[in-house]
Design a protein around this motif. Structure first.
Motif, PDB file in Angstrom:
ATOM      1  N   ILE A  65     -32.520 -27.391  -4.537  1.00  0.00           N
ATOM      2  CA  ILE A  65     -31.859 -26.333  -5.311  1.00  0.00           C
ATOM      3  C   ILE A  65     -31.988 -24.991  -4.606  1.00  0.00           C
ATOM      4  CG2 ILE A  65     -31.934 -25.033  -7.477  1.00  0.00           C
ATOM      5  CD1 ILE A  65     -32.819 -27.581  -8.867  1.00  0.00           C
ATOM      6  N   VAL A  66     -33.169 -24.698  -4.081  1.00  0.00           N
ATOM      7  CA  VAL A  66     -33.410 -23.409  -3.433  1.00  0.00           C
ATOM      8  C   VAL A  66     -32.477 -23.228  -2.244  1.00  0.00           C
ATOM      9  CG1 VAL A  66     -35.121 -21.982  -2.273  1.00  0.00           C
ATOM     10  CG2 VAL A  66     -35.816 -23.434  -4.189  1.00  0.00           C
ATOM     11  N   LYS A  67     -32.333 -24.270  -1.434  1.00  0.00           N
ATOM     12  CA  LYS A  67     -31.436 -24.190  -0.276  1.00  0.00           C
ATOM     13  C   LYS A  67     -29.994 -24.000  -0.723  1.00  0.00           C
ATOM     14  CE  LYS A  67     -34.381 -27.188   2.571  1.00  0.00           C
ATOM     15  NZ  LYS A  67     -34.473 -28.487   3.297  1.00  0.00           N
ATOM     16  N   ALA A  68     -29.604 -24.726  -1.771  1.00  0.00           N
ATOM     17  CA  ALA A  68     -28.236 -24.611  -2.267  1.00  0.00           C
ATOM     18  C   ALA A  68     -27.968 -23.215  -2.825  1.00  0.00           C
ATOM     19  CB  ALA A  68     -27.988 -25.663  -3.343  1.00  0.00           C
ATOM     20  N   GLN A  69     -28.933 -22.635  -3.524  1.00  0.00           N
ATOM     21  CA  GLN A  69     -28.775 -21.281  -4.050  1.00  0.00           C
ATOM     22  C   GLN A  69     -28.588 -20.272  -2.924  1.00  0.00           C
ATOM     23  OE1 GLN A  69     -32.365 -21.474  -6.750  1.00  0.00           O
ATOM     24  NE2 GLN A  69     -31.031 -20.256  -8.051  1.00  0.00           N
ATOM     25  N   ARG A  70     -29.340 -20.433  -1.850  1.00  0.00           N
ATOM     26  CA  ARG A  70     -29.209 -19.527  -0.716  1.00  0.00           C
ATOM     27  C   ARG A  70     -27.819 -19.603  -0.099  1.00  0.00           C
ATOM     28  NH1 ARG A  70     -35.009 -21.022   2.159  1.00  0.00           N
ATOM     29  NH2 ARG A  70     -36.357 -19.893   0.683  1.00  0.00           N
ATOM     30  N   LYS A  71     -27.289 -20.823   0.005  1.00  0.00           N
ATOM     31  CA  LYS A  71     -25.951 -20.991   0.575  1.00  0.00           C
ATOM     32  C   LYS A  71     -24.892 -20.353  -0.324  1.00  0.00           C
ATOM     33  CE  LYS A  71     -26.725 -25.207   3.269  1.00  0.00           C
ATOM     34  NZ  LYS A  71     -26.325 -26.625   3.467  1.00  0.00           N
ATOM     35  N   VAL A  72     -25.067 -20.489  -1.639  1.00  0.00           N
ATOM     36  CA  VAL A  72     -24.126 -19.862  -2.571  1.00  0.00           C
ATOM     37  C   VAL A  72     -24.142 -18.344  -2.406  1.00  0.00           C
ATOM     38  CG1 VAL A  72     -23.615 -19.428  -5.006  1.00  0.00           C
ATOM     39  CG2 VAL A  72     -24.231 -21.729  -4.250  1.00  0.00           C
ATOM     40  N   ALA A  73     -25.351 -17.776  -2.368  1.00  0.00           N
ATOM     41  CA  ALA A  73     -25.480 -16.320  -2.205  1.00  0.00           C
ATOM     42  C   ALA A  73     -24.893 -15.854  -0.877  1.00  0.00           C
ATOM     43  CB  ALA A  73     -26.949 -15.926  -2.309  1.00  0.00           C
ATOM     44  N   ALA A  74     -25.077 -16.658   0.176  1.00  0.00           N
ATOM     45  CA  ALA A  74     -24.567 -16.266   1.489  1.00  0.00           C
ATOM     46  C   ALA A  74     -23.043 -16.330   1.561  1.00  0.00           C
ATOM     47  CB  ALA A  74     -25.170 -17.163   2.562  1.00  0.00           C
ATOM     48  N   SER A  75     -22.433 -17.212   0.759  1.00  0.00           N
ATOM     49  CA  SER A  75     -20.972 -17.361   0.809  1.00  0.00           C
ATOM     50  C   SER A  75     -20.238 -16.326  -0.033  1.00  0.00           C
ATOM     51  CB  SER A  75     -20.578 -18.758   0.336  1.00  0.00           C
ATOM     52  OG  SER A  75     -20.773 -18.899  -1.064  1.00  0.00           O
ATOM     53  N   MET A  76     -20.920 -15.695  -0.980  1.00  0.00           N
ATOM     54  CA  MET A  76     -20.258 -14.786  -1.910  1.00  0.00           C
ATOM     55  C   MET A  76     -19.655 -13.554  -1.240  1.00  0.00           C
ATOM     56  SD  MET A  76     -20.122 -16.181  -4.830  1.00  0.00           S
ATOM     57  CE  MET A  76     -19.632 -14.765  -5.818  1.00  0.00           C
ATOM     58  N   PRO A  77     -20.369 -12.846  -0.339  1.00  0.00           N
ATOM     59  CA  PRO A  77     -19.780 -11.634   0.255  1.00  0.00           C
ATOM     60  C   PRO A  77     -18.466 -11.897   0.981  1.00  0.00           C
ATOM     61  CG  PRO A  77     -22.135 -11.718   0.668  1.00  0.00           C
ATOM     62  CD  PRO A  77     -21.760 -13.030   0.085  1.00  0.00           C
ATOM     63  N   TYR A  78     -18.405 -12.993   1.747  1.00  0.00           N
ATOM     64  CA  TYR A  78     -17.176 -13.318   2.489  1.00  0.00           C
ATOM     65  C   TYR A  78     -16.031 -13.591   1.524  1.00  0.00           C
ATOM     66  CZ  TYR A  78     -13.941 -15.889   5.479  1.00  0.00           C
ATOM     67  OH  TYR A  78     -12.822 -16.318   6.151  1.00  0.00           O
ATOM     68  N   ALA A  79     -16.293 -14.398   0.485  1.00  0.00           N
ATOM     69  CA  ALA A  79     -15.243 -14.718  -0.483  1.00  0.00           C
ATOM     70  C   ALA A  79     -14.761 -13.468  -1.212  1.00  0.00           C
ATOM     71  CB  ALA A  79     -15.766 -15.746  -1.483  1.00  0.00           C
ATOM     72  N   THR A  80     -15.694 -12.590  -1.560  1.00  0.00           N
ATOM     73  CA  THR A  80     -15.331 -11.357  -2.267  1.00  0.00           C
ATOM     74  C   THR A  80     -14.480 -10.441  -1.400  1.00  0.00           C
ATOM     75  OG1 THR A  80     -17.368 -11.479  -3.582  1.00  0.00           O
ATOM     76  CG2 THR A  80     -16.248  -9.352  -3.483  1.00  0.00           C
ATOM     77  N   GLU A  81     -14.899 -10.237  -0.167  1.00  0.00           N
ATOM     78  CA  GLU A  81     -14.154  -9.351   0.724  1.00  0.00           C
ATOM     79  C   GLU A  81     -12.799  -9.930   1.090  1.00  0.00           C
ATOM     80  OE1 GLU A  81     -14.787  -6.268   1.516  1.00  0.00           O
ATOM     81  OE2 GLU A  81     -16.561  -6.418   0.235  1.00  0.00           O
ATOM     82  N   LEU A  82     -12.720 -11.252   1.228  1.00  0.00           N
ATOM     83  CA  LEU A  82     -11.431 -11.877   1.529  1.00  0.00           C
ATOM     84  C   LEU A  82     -10.473 -11.711   0.358  1.00  0.00           C
ATOM     85  CD1 LEU A  82      -9.898 -13.475   3.638  1.00  0.00           C
ATOM     86  CD2 LEU A  82     -10.797 -15.575   2.631  1.00  0.00           C
TER      87      LEU A  82
END
Length: 305
Positions: free
Chosen positions: A33-50
């Motif tokens: 879960i911890v690894k998956a949460q980190r990946k979610v957080a890391a993907s958010m800025p790119y998706a938001t800016e796009l």
């Protein structure tokens, strides 16, 4: 009594072995879960800016494009459903499937035909068992999705939205996935990916009511949107895959913890029954010994007379 005691002991051994397995699966899911949460957080800025970039381009031009222009009378829609490849995750997959069924019914009530695209073996098995038609499916990566997986999923969807409905294309793209809220809360949600609602996009990126700068497009706004379309769809699908993976691990951890606790309670119950059977066996043996001794004493007293 002895046979009954052996049955209880055999069941205790079996439940203890199961408890060890569920406990191990609970710990594995908790670590993932911890690894998956980190990946979610890391993907958010790119998706938001796009999404912000797409909103800016669409707002600053009058170009009609599949990314932002709604069809006046849409007749066909594609629904992407994200489920899991493995079970033992409680109601994770079933909740997403139910949400997809509700969305499909709503779209059909609006007069639209629906093409189903499925991620995960659970969704594929569900549709296959009910003999429902599947436009395309993907399996084998729901535990830990990569961006390359999102690109594979996005490719036929992008092709479908760019194709005329008369030739087998679709007017809308919808997605159903499980949103990760917290370790205890995961919600099955649906949303429309395309055409992009500018108001919804502005709300997601926090730019609602904000005055966007004017842009000059080179070579043209349509070319810019053509370049952004696959990136936008891929980023949305990738983020949904990551959130679904985190939700799956959280659901599995919770299900395995419940199974481990239930196994512990069952072991306690069986142990009490085994102790009761052992005590009954000992009591019966004592009674038999006492009865035999009493019979011998009576026989000895009778012979003396």
């Amino acid at each position: 009594m002895g046979a009954q005691l052996r049955v209880y002991k055999r069941r205790i051994r079996a439940v203890t072995a199961t408890k060890k397995i569920t406990k191990a699966m609970e710990m594995i899911a908790a670590s993932r879960i911890v690894k998956a949460q980190r990946k979610v957080a890391a993907s958010m800025p790119y998706a938001t800016e796009l999404t912000r970039a797409v909103t800016a381009v669409a707002t600053g031009s009058n170009t009609k494009h599949a990314l932002t222009t709604e069809v006046e009378a849409p007749t066909r829609a594609a629904v992407l459903l994200i489920t899991s490849d493995r079970g033992l995750a409680g109601g994770y997959s079933s909740n997403a499937i139910k949400q997809a069924d509700r969305l499909t019914e709503r779209l059909r009530a609006e007069g639209k035909d629906v093409d189903a695209y499925i991620v995960g073996r659970k969704g594929v098995a569900y549709y296959g068992f009910r003999e429902r038609e599947i436009a395309d499916s993907w399996t084998g990566f729901t535990d830990s999705p990569a961006y390359a997986d999102a690109k594979r999923v996005a490719a036929p969807l992008i092709e479908a939205i760019q194709t005329e409905t008369a030739e087998g294309g679709v007017d809308e793209l919808h997605i159903v996935y499980t949103e990760f809220v917290s370790m205890m809360t995961q919600n099955a949600v649906d949303g429309r990916m395309l055409p992009l609602s500018l108001d919804q996009a502005a709300e997601e990126t926090g730019t609602k009511g904000e005055i966007l700068p004017l842009f000059e497009f080179e070579p043209s706004a349509e070319d810019v949107l053509d370049a952004l379309l696959p990136r936008y769809v891929e980023s949305r699908i990738y983020n949904a895959l990551l959130q679904s993976a985190a939700s799956e691990h959280a659901a599995r951890r919770r299900a395995m913890k419940s199974a481990t606790d239930n196994a512990g309670d069952l072991i306690k119950s069986l142990s009490r029954l085994a102790n009761a059977a052992r005590q009954a066996e000992i009591t019966q043996e004592i009674s038999e010994i006492v009865g035999g001794a009493s019979a011998m004493a009576d026989a000895t007293a009778g012979s003396d007379k």
